[in-house]
Design an enzyme around this catalytic site. Structure first.
Site, PDB file in Angstrom:
ATOM      1  N   ASP A 153       0.823  -1.218   0.000  1.00 49.12           N
ATOM      2  CA  ASP A 153       0.000   0.000   0.000  1.00 49.12           C
ATOM      3  C   ASP A 153       0.858   1.269   0.000  1.00 49.12           C
ATOM      4  O   ASP A 153       2.074   1.201  -0.202  1.00 49.12           O
ATOM      5  CB  ASP A 153      -0.973  -0.023   1.191  1.00 49.12           C
ATOM      6  CG  ASP A 153      -0.269   0.061   2.549  1.00 49.12           C
ATOM      7  OD1 ASP A 153       0.978   0.172   2.602  1.00 49.12           O
ATOM      8  OD2 ASP A 153      -0.981   0.017   3.573  1.00 49.12           O
ATOM      9  N   GLU A 156       3.775   0.962   2.114  1.00 51.46           N
ATOM     10  CA  GLU A 156       4.683  -0.123   1.756  1.00 51.46           C
ATOM     11  C   GLU A 156       4.485  -1.318   2.685  1.00 51.46           C
ATOM     12  O   GLU A 156       5.435  -1.962   3.112  1.00 51.46           O
ATOM     13  CB  GLU A 156       6.136   0.399   1.750  1.00 51.46           C
ATOM     14  CG  GLU A 156       6.183   1.787   1.106  1.00 51.46           C
ATOM     15  CD  GLU A 156       7.547   2.289   0.720  1.00 51.46           C
ATOM     16  OE1 GLU A 156       7.752   2.480  -0.482  1.00 51.46           O
ATOM     17  OE2 GLU A 156       8.383   2.493   1.597  1.00 51.46           O
ATOM     18  N   GLU A 312       8.674  14.113   8.130  1.00 54.36           N
ATOM     19  CA  GLU A 312       7.680  13.134   7.669  1.00 54.36           C
ATOM     20  C   GLU A 312       6.573  12.994   8.713  1.00 54.36           C
ATOM     21  O   GLU A 312       5.392  13.031   8.390  1.00 54.36           O
ATOM     22  CB  GLU A 312       8.391  11.798   7.464  1.00 54.36           C
ATOM     23  CG  GLU A 312       7.521  10.667   6.992  1.00 54.36           C
ATOM     24  CD  GLU A 312       8.333   9.382   6.839  1.00 54.36           C
ATOM     25  OE1 GLU A 312       8.816   8.846   7.865  1.00 54.36           O
ATOM     26  OE2 GLU A 312       8.498   8.916   5.694  1.00 54.36           O
TER      27      GLU A 312
HETATM   28  C1  BGC Z   1       6.396   5.781   3.337  1.00 56.01           C
HETATM   29  C2  BGC Z   1       5.991   5.933   1.885  1.00 56.01           C
HETATM   30  C3  BGC Z   1       6.882   6.946   1.192  1.00 56.01           C
HETATM   31  C4  BGC Z   1       8.356   6.651   1.422  1.00 56.01           C
HETATM   32  C5  BGC Z   1       9.251   7.757   0.895  1.00 56.01           C
HETATM   33  C6  BGC Z   1       7.876   5.456   3.411  1.00 56.01           C
HETATM   34  O1  BGC Z   1       8.270   5.345   4.752  1.00 56.01           O
HETATM   35  O2  BGC Z   1       5.647   4.751   3.940  1.00 56.01           O
HETATM   36  O3  BGC Z   1       4.662   6.389   1.799  1.00 56.01           O
HETATM   37  O4  BGC Z   1       6.590   6.944  -0.172  1.00 56.01           O
HETATM   38  O5  BGC Z   1       8.605   6.505   2.790  1.00 56.01           O
HETATM   39  O6  BGC Z   1       8.926   8.994   1.445  1.00 56.01           O
END
Ligand code: BGC
Length: 356
Positions: A153, A156, A312
């Protein structure tokens, strides 16, 4: 400098000369890699604030890396029997467009759909991006053939499930590919059939208690479902399922302006994600609730470091604090700046008429 100006600056500063957007320039696990999912929303953010060239460079780069894999798509499509997830197209690419050789949670379909959606948005706003046709056709062919397969998803995770947000991303992407007007008649028909198939599947199995579910069979919600309403319009805001999805995500996952990914999240202890506050605000803005939207924009801004960088996630109200240290030991402090967080800030700022 305003956070809009800083966000544009951070994204421009770290965009590779190839056109790729690194997910985060310094975070150990993401460094040197570009994701279609992140990049598409980053490009949408800068495209809205006048950096048409930066967005177009990303779209040309994405189209190129996908077109380079047209042969792989052809052989996947003609293969018989089950295909191991690791044989499918990658989730992330090096900034030079290669697969990278350290294993990742490969096989995620959403990014290919989200990229098509973002390219069509950019094209509507700024005109066609040259040299993207083969990439669009390859992505559409890939999604039309494989949309019904389970895959990882947005986060990931759970490769064994069919995720509703992934289906929403593919649905938007295939509609966008058709609108771009470059598909052959056969490709257009396959895309239209896939779009209809997704609608039928989600309405039959993707809804529980009148709102979307995290994956087919699950009763949970997930922050990524917000995108199925705005911007993807699988269920628009004025449809009861769309309205109920946004309301339930907010009820279960929003806290004081920040938004969790899902209730059982343990990644870095399961904090609130800046980019998801962007999606919730975007939904409020489009549904005619600008004050609510503004609350999320303000919360996003309040998470910036003193130099203006957006992380993030923030860990002050974690869902599973006992897991935080494990991730700190493994990958270091939370990814900051995360370019996708800045991209979402730009999108929501634009929705609310906040400019540099
Ligand atoms: C997140 C993803 C994201 C990726 C890069 C992962 O930890 O779950 O949604 O695309 O980091 O930012």
């Amino acid at each position: 400098m305003s956070l809009v100006a800083h966000s544009l600056d951070v994204i421009r500063r770290y965009q590779s000369s190839s056109g790729a957007y690194p997910a985060s320039p310094s975070f150990s696990a993401y460094q040197g890699f570009s994701w279609l999912r992140d990049g598409a929303f980053i490009a949408e953010g800068v495209s809205r604030h006048g950096d048409a060239d930066g967005a177009a460079a990303f779209h040309r780069w994405s189209a190129g890396v996908i077109a380079d894999r047209a042969g792989q798509v052809e052989s996947l499509v003609s293969r018989e029997g089950p295909i191991p997830p690791g044989d499918m197209l990658p989730t992330r690419f090096t900034l030079d467009g290669l697969n990278g050789d350290d294993g990742w949670w490969d096989f995620q379909l959403d990014g290919y759909g989200t990229w098509l959606w973002a390219l069509a948005e950019h094209t509507r706003r700024h005109g066609a991006v040259p040299e993207t046709e083969k990439g669009v056709r390859t992505a559409a062919r890939y999604l039309s053939a494989f949309w019904a397969l389970p895959c990882y998803d947005w986060w990931e995770e759970h490769v064994e499930q069919r995720h509703v947000a992934t289906l929403g991303s593919i649905h938007a992407g295939l509609r966008a590919a058709r609108a771009l007007g470059v598909l052959s008649p056969a490709e257009g028909t396959a895309a239209a059939e896939a779009v209809a198939g997704i609608e039928a599947l989600v309405s039959a199995e993707g809804v529980v208690d009148g709102r979307l579910r995290k994956w087919l069979g699950s009763d949970a919600v997930d922050g990524s479902l917000l995108a199925c309403v705005e911007p993807f319009g699988l269920y628009p805001a004025d449809h009861p399922v769309g309205a109920a999805t946004v309301a339930e995500v907010e009820r279960q996952l929003a806290r004081d302006g920040g938004v969790y990914r899902y209730l059982k999240d343990t990644f870095y202890g399961g904090g609130r994600w800046v980019l998801l506050a962007g999606f919730l605000g975007w939904n409020h803005a489009r549904a005619g609730r600008p004050e609510e939207a503004r609350r999320y924009l303000d919360w996003m801004a309040a998470q910036a470091t003193p130099s203006g960088d957006l992380p993030e996630q923030v860990s002050d109200l974690p869902l599973a604090p006992e897991y935080e240290q494990e991730w700190l030991d493994r990958w270091g402090t939370v990814a900051t700046p995360l370019l996708w967080s800045h991209g979402m800030y730009l999108i929501l700022a634009d929705e609310l008429g906040v400019s540099a």
